[in-house]
Design an enzyme around this catalytic site. Structure first.
Site, PDB file in Angstrom:
ATOM      1  N   HIS A  92      26.348  40.108  47.848  1.00 34.70           N
ATOM      2  CA  HIS A  92      25.213  39.766  48.703  1.00 34.70           C
ATOM      3  C   HIS A  92      24.918  40.909  49.669  1.00 34.70           C
ATOM      4  CE1 HIS A  92      25.815  35.702  47.229  1.00 34.70           C
ATOM      5  NE2 HIS A  92      27.071  35.778  47.613  1.00 34.70           N
TER       6      HIS A  92
ATOM      7  N   ASN B  45      45.115  33.114  31.167  1.00 32.77           N
ATOM      8  CA  ASN B  45      46.048  32.114  31.667  1.00 32.77           C
ATOM      9  C   ASN B  45      45.356  31.237  32.709  1.00 32.77           C
ATOM     10  OD1 ASN B  45      48.513  30.726  32.157  1.00 32.77           O
ATOM     11  ND2 ASN B  45      49.650  32.589  31.707  1.00 32.77           N
TER      12      ASN B  45
END
Length: 195
Positions: A113, A83
């Protein structure tokens, strides 16, 4: 080992690598075109998805807007619906099984990270600037007959089994076995899912 190979192996890699940036820009252009294609123009949407995605089965429906990093690391099975306003950061593989229902605003992340800033950016250059942020990745795998509720967030490295429902607004930080219903932040199993 190329930066792309490091990326897919889950090693620290340089996002500023020429090969990766070329694919990143290509994906951004393709997804911009997809998001701006007339809603009823299924032929053009199919063409763009064929060029963008790593692979897909039959009957894929993606309601724009849709956002990706590279696109070519995303794989769909048959009969999947995504969607509007979903974001797939496919720095590693995102593999989605058959009959997936992905509600609006779902985010699937494969990138993360180092938590230490020095490891993320390295030393400052003479001019005070930094190189691209160092990144690592882990794949996300979603089984068959899965429903991801609106606004759910899947973190790097998670595996969702078959016949699983993830409730709206959940933050998925770990794997879930087959035939479960889970929700919350952090997401946890609330009951078995009868099939």
């Amino acid at each position: 080992m190329t930066e792309r190979e490091k990326m897919l192996a889950g090693q620290l890699y340089d996002c500023g690598d020429t090969e990766l940036l070329t694919q990143w820009h290509k994906a951004k252009d393709l997804i911009r075109n997809y998001n701006q294609t007339d809603s009823a123009d299924s032929e053009e949407k199919e063409r763009i998805l064929n060029e963008l995605l790593g692979g897909r089965g039959k009957n894929l429906w993606i309601t724009p807007p849709f956002y990706v990093d590279y696109g070519n690391n995303i794989y769909f099975g048959n009969n999947c619906e995504v969607n509007m306003n979903c974001t797939f950061l496919d720095d590693n593989k995102i593999i989605i099984g058959n009959n997936a229902l992905i509600a609006p605003n779902v985010q699937i992340y494969t990138a993360f990270h180092p938590t230490n800033a020095a490891n993320r950016f390295g030393p400052a250059r003479e001019d005070g600037s930094f190189e691209f942020c160092k990144t690592q990745t882990a794949p996300v795998v979603i089984g068959d007959n899965v429903w991801l509720g609106g606004g759910a967030i899947l973190m790097p490295g998670v595996t969702i089994g078959n016949n699983v429902v993830i409730g709206a607004g959940s933050v998925v930080t770990r794997d879930f076995p087959d035939n479960t219903i889970a929700c919350g932040n952090p997401c946890r199993i609330i009951r078995k899912n009868d099939i």
